[in-house]
Motif scaffolding. Sequence first.
Motif, PDB file in Angstrom:
ATOM      1  N   GLU A  90       0.857  -1.145   0.103  1.00  0.00           N
ATOM      2  CA  GLU A  90      -0.001  -0.111  -0.072  1.00  0.00           C
ATOM      3  C   GLU A  90       0.923   1.196   0.032  1.00  0.00           C
ATOM      4  N   VAL A  91       2.131   1.174   0.687  1.00  0.00           N
ATOM      5  CA  VAL A  91       2.763   2.417   0.739  1.00  0.00           C
ATOM      6  C   VAL A  91       3.392   2.661  -0.618  1.00  0.00           C
ATOM      7  N   LEU A  92       3.938   1.542  -1.268  1.00  0.00           N
ATOM      8  CA  LEU A  92       4.620   1.528  -2.477  1.00  0.00           C
ATOM      9  C   LEU A  92       3.595   2.211  -3.778  1.00  0.00           C
ATOM     10  N   ARG A  93       2.375   1.700  -3.456  1.00  0.00           N
ATOM     11  CA  ARG A  93       1.433   2.384  -4.378  1.00  0.00           C
ATOM     12  C   ARG A  93       0.989   3.821  -4.001  1.00  0.00           C
ATOM     13  N   ALA A  94       1.125   3.979  -2.914  1.00  0.00           N
ATOM     14  CA  ALA A  94       0.677   5.617  -2.531  1.00  0.00           C
ATOM     15  C   ALA A  94       1.886   6.437  -3.018  1.00  0.00           C
ATOM     16  N   ALA A  95       3.003   5.717  -2.986  1.00  0.00           N
ATOM     17  CA  ALA A  95       4.064   6.459  -3.429  1.00  0.00           C
ATOM     18  C   ALA A  95       4.498   6.482  -4.839  1.00  0.00           C
ATOM     19  N   ASN A  96       3.307   5.982  -5.555  1.00  0.00           N
ATOM     20  CA  ASN A  96       3.389   6.082  -7.165  1.00  0.00           C
ATOM     21  C   ASN A  96       4.448   5.152  -7.523  1.00  0.00           C
ATOM     22  N   ARG A  97       4.576   4.014  -6.742  1.00  0.00           N
ATOM     23  CA  ARG A  97       5.952   3.055  -7.081  1.00  0.00           C
ATOM     24  C   ARG A  97       5.131   1.643  -7.465  1.00  0.00           C
ATOM     25  N   CYS A  98       3.950   1.884  -8.181  1.00  0.00           N
ATOM     26  CA  CYS A  98       3.485   0.414  -8.522  1.00  0.00           C
ATOM     27  C   CYS A  98       4.035  -0.482  -9.062  1.00  0.00           C
ATOM     28  N   GLY A  99       5.145  -0.293  -9.920  1.00  0.00           N
ATOM     29  CA  GLY A  99       5.950  -1.489 -10.269  1.00  0.00           C
ATOM     30  C   GLY A  99       6.600  -2.211  -9.420  1.00  0.00           C
ATOM     31  N   ASP A 100       7.102  -1.557  -8.063  1.00  0.00           N
ATOM     32  CA  ASP A 100       7.599  -2.319  -6.820  1.00  0.00           C
ATOM     33  C   ASP A 100       6.201  -2.872  -6.062  1.00  0.00           C
TER      34      ASP A 100
END
Length: 187
Positions: A90-100
Motif C-alpha cells: 500500500e505504501v509503494l502504491r501510495a508513493a506511485n511505485r506501482c512497479g515495486d
Amino acid sequence: AAHGLTPKARARAISVGVQSALKARSAGQFKAAFNTLGALATQFPKSARVRHELGVLYAIHGQLNLAAAQLSEALRLDRTLTAARRGLAEVLRAANRCGDALPQYVALLRTSTQRPVALRGLALCREATGDETGSRAALAQLARDHGQSGPGRWATDYLRVLASTPKGTISAASAEREGLLHFRAKR
C-alpha cells in the motif's frame, strides 16, 4: 538493554511498548508514539513487529520512503508477516511505485485473508502501469469473489469507470490517492 532478557520477557516488553505506542497514536499523541517505537526499534532492532508499527506510523504521516524502509525491514526480519507485506504494498502504491508494489500484491494473493486487498491493489497498479487487461482481470475476480459486499461493489463500479473512460486516463495519481486512504483511516 534487551540482551539479558529471556525470549518471553523480550516478547512482553515489545508487546507492552507497541500497545503503548498504539494507544498514543489513537489518542493523537503522534510524537509519543514515534518516541516509543523509536526506542523499541533501538532496543529490539530485530523485531519485525516494531518495524512494522513504525512503518505504519510513518505512512500515516505521509513519510512514504521512511515507511517503505521500515516495512521492508520488517519483511526481511519475518517473511511471513502479512501485515508488513500489505503495508509495504500500500505504501509503494501510495508513493506511485506501482512497479515495486505489484510483486507484494501478488504475494498477498496467496494469503486468503488479504485477497481483497491484493486484488484491489493489483487492479489499481496494473491500471497505473498501463496493463488495462490485467487491471480488468483483477477487478472481475474481486467482483466474482465478493459480489455485492463492499469490495465487490467497488470492483464493479471501477469496472464501469474503466469501461466509460478513454484508455490511459486513470492516472497513477488515482492509485496514490487510494493508497493514502488506507493509512489515513488508521489515524
